[in-house]
Design a protein around this motif. Structure first.
Motif: not given
Length: 365
Positions: A130-134, A164-170
């Motif tokens: 959603i952050a990338k396109s929506q 923590p790595r997943l949230i950093k990417d988000l």
């Protein structure tokens, strides 16, 4: 009376009073146009202090932005906590209208889903897409709900120190999107005051700083640890991983695990799990000894092809009822509960798992 301005959807300009009269104040333009992620109002104040405004005006502007943000950032945006919703794509005689992505995001119980370890990765991936396109397609209420859920996720990660790595990417994808939207305000539609979006961006940058400073303390225990297990058991644990970075990070724990994490068969299994054999033939990489370098092949293949997604639990879609729902496995076993009021003779045959990308595609009309 017509609105006289640059754009009738615009929240209007911010003005400051100087010795030469009133001047328009673009507090977000200086840092974002220079592609600097940090939004430091004090630096902006130091550079323009002599010509534009003093520290008092800067402080007032910052307080105004924070006031707009907190007035908008209400905590009571979870209007529904439903386990299922009806996905309507067109109007009928019985129903008029259709279900949007924002409505589905508001009504489905994502707030409780992040507390379930099986659904956590699924919700994070959905927020990232959603952050990338929506993000701009969400309604104002859905955007508030989005950031409230994101705040809960960050607090959860900081408390239990997991994923923590997943949230950093988000957060990285979300901050990049917000920088572009704020720079191009007027060209893109932003729901709400621009001050709210700038404060959201500052909050995201603050979360990123907290995650970067996260220190996981060493656990001291007198019980059996991973290193105490036999080699074949440690090897079997590594073979259960489906993420390459999890294997690499675990291999840095001890010399024994590092040796096991470099096993060629382990990386071969990982490549076979995520990619097809036809894809191997197009990107064969041989080592100096003439063997296939499966580890290097994995990181090469992921640049060209999507990896296989794996989640502990996902949303389900009933093809018979056109209903999107969370399926509770415990209730399904105990009470034969399908998770929604299904009218099919064999409900289980009508269910299909919904990936994060499929969830978004359901609401593209």
């Amino acid at each position: 009376m017509p609105f006289l301005g640059q754009d009738w959807r615009s929240p209007g300009w911010s003005w400051i009073k100087t010795e030469d009269g009133w001047k328009r104040f673009e507090f977000y333009g200086h840092d974002l146009r220079s592609n600097n992620n940090a939004l430091d109002l004090e630096e902006l104040d130091d550079e323009n202090k002599e010509n534009l405004f003093g520290g008092d005006v800067c402080e007032v502007a910052a307080k105004k932005r924070k006031k707009d943000y907190f007035n908008n950032n209400t905590r009571s945006q979870f209007f529904y906590q439903e386990k299922w919703i009806y996905v309507q794509k067109e109007s009928t005689r019985e129903r008029h209208g259709y279900c949007t992505l924002g409505e589905a995001f508001n009504r489905l119980d994502f707030s409780s889903a992040i507390q379930d370890i099986r659904r956590f990765n699924y919700v994070v991936k959905l927020l990232q897409l959603i952050a990338k396109s929506q993000l701009t397609s969400l309604s104002g209420a859905a955007q508030k709900n989005y950031f409230n859920i994101l705040e809960k996720i960050v607090k959860k990660v900081l408390e239990d120190q997991q994923n923590p790595r997943l949230i950093k990417d988000l957060l990285q994808d979300l901050s990049s999107t917000l920088c572009i939207l704020i720079r191009e305000v007027g060209k893109s539609v932003l729901v709400g005051n621009i001050n709210i979006w700038v404060c959201r961006l500052e909050t995201i940058l603050n979360w990123q700083q907290q995650l970067n400073n996260l220190q996981i303390p060493k656990q001291i225990t007198n019980g059996v640890t991973l290193s105490d297990l036999p080699l074949h058991m440690q090897n079997n644990i590594l073979y259960k991983f489906s993420d390459a970075w999890d294997i690499i990070n675990l291999g840095q724990a001890t010399p024994t695990l590092h040796m096991l994490s470099e096993d060629r068969q382990l990386w071969k299994k990982l490549c076979q799990f995520h990619f097809a054999e036809k894809q191997f033939c197009r990107h064969l990489i041989l080592s100096e000894k003439g063997h296939v370098d499966w580890k290097l092949m994995y990181f090469t293949l992921q640049k060209y092809y999507p990896k296989r997604e794996q989640y502990g639990d996902t949303l389900q879609f009933c093809r018979h009822c056109s209903i999107l729902f969370w399926k509770d496995c415990h209730l399904a076993l105990l009470f034969k509960d399908s998770g929604h009021p299904c009218t099919a003779n064999d409900p289980d045959s009508c269910f299909m798992p919904v990936s994060p990308q499929h969830f978004i595609d359901l609401f593209k009309f």
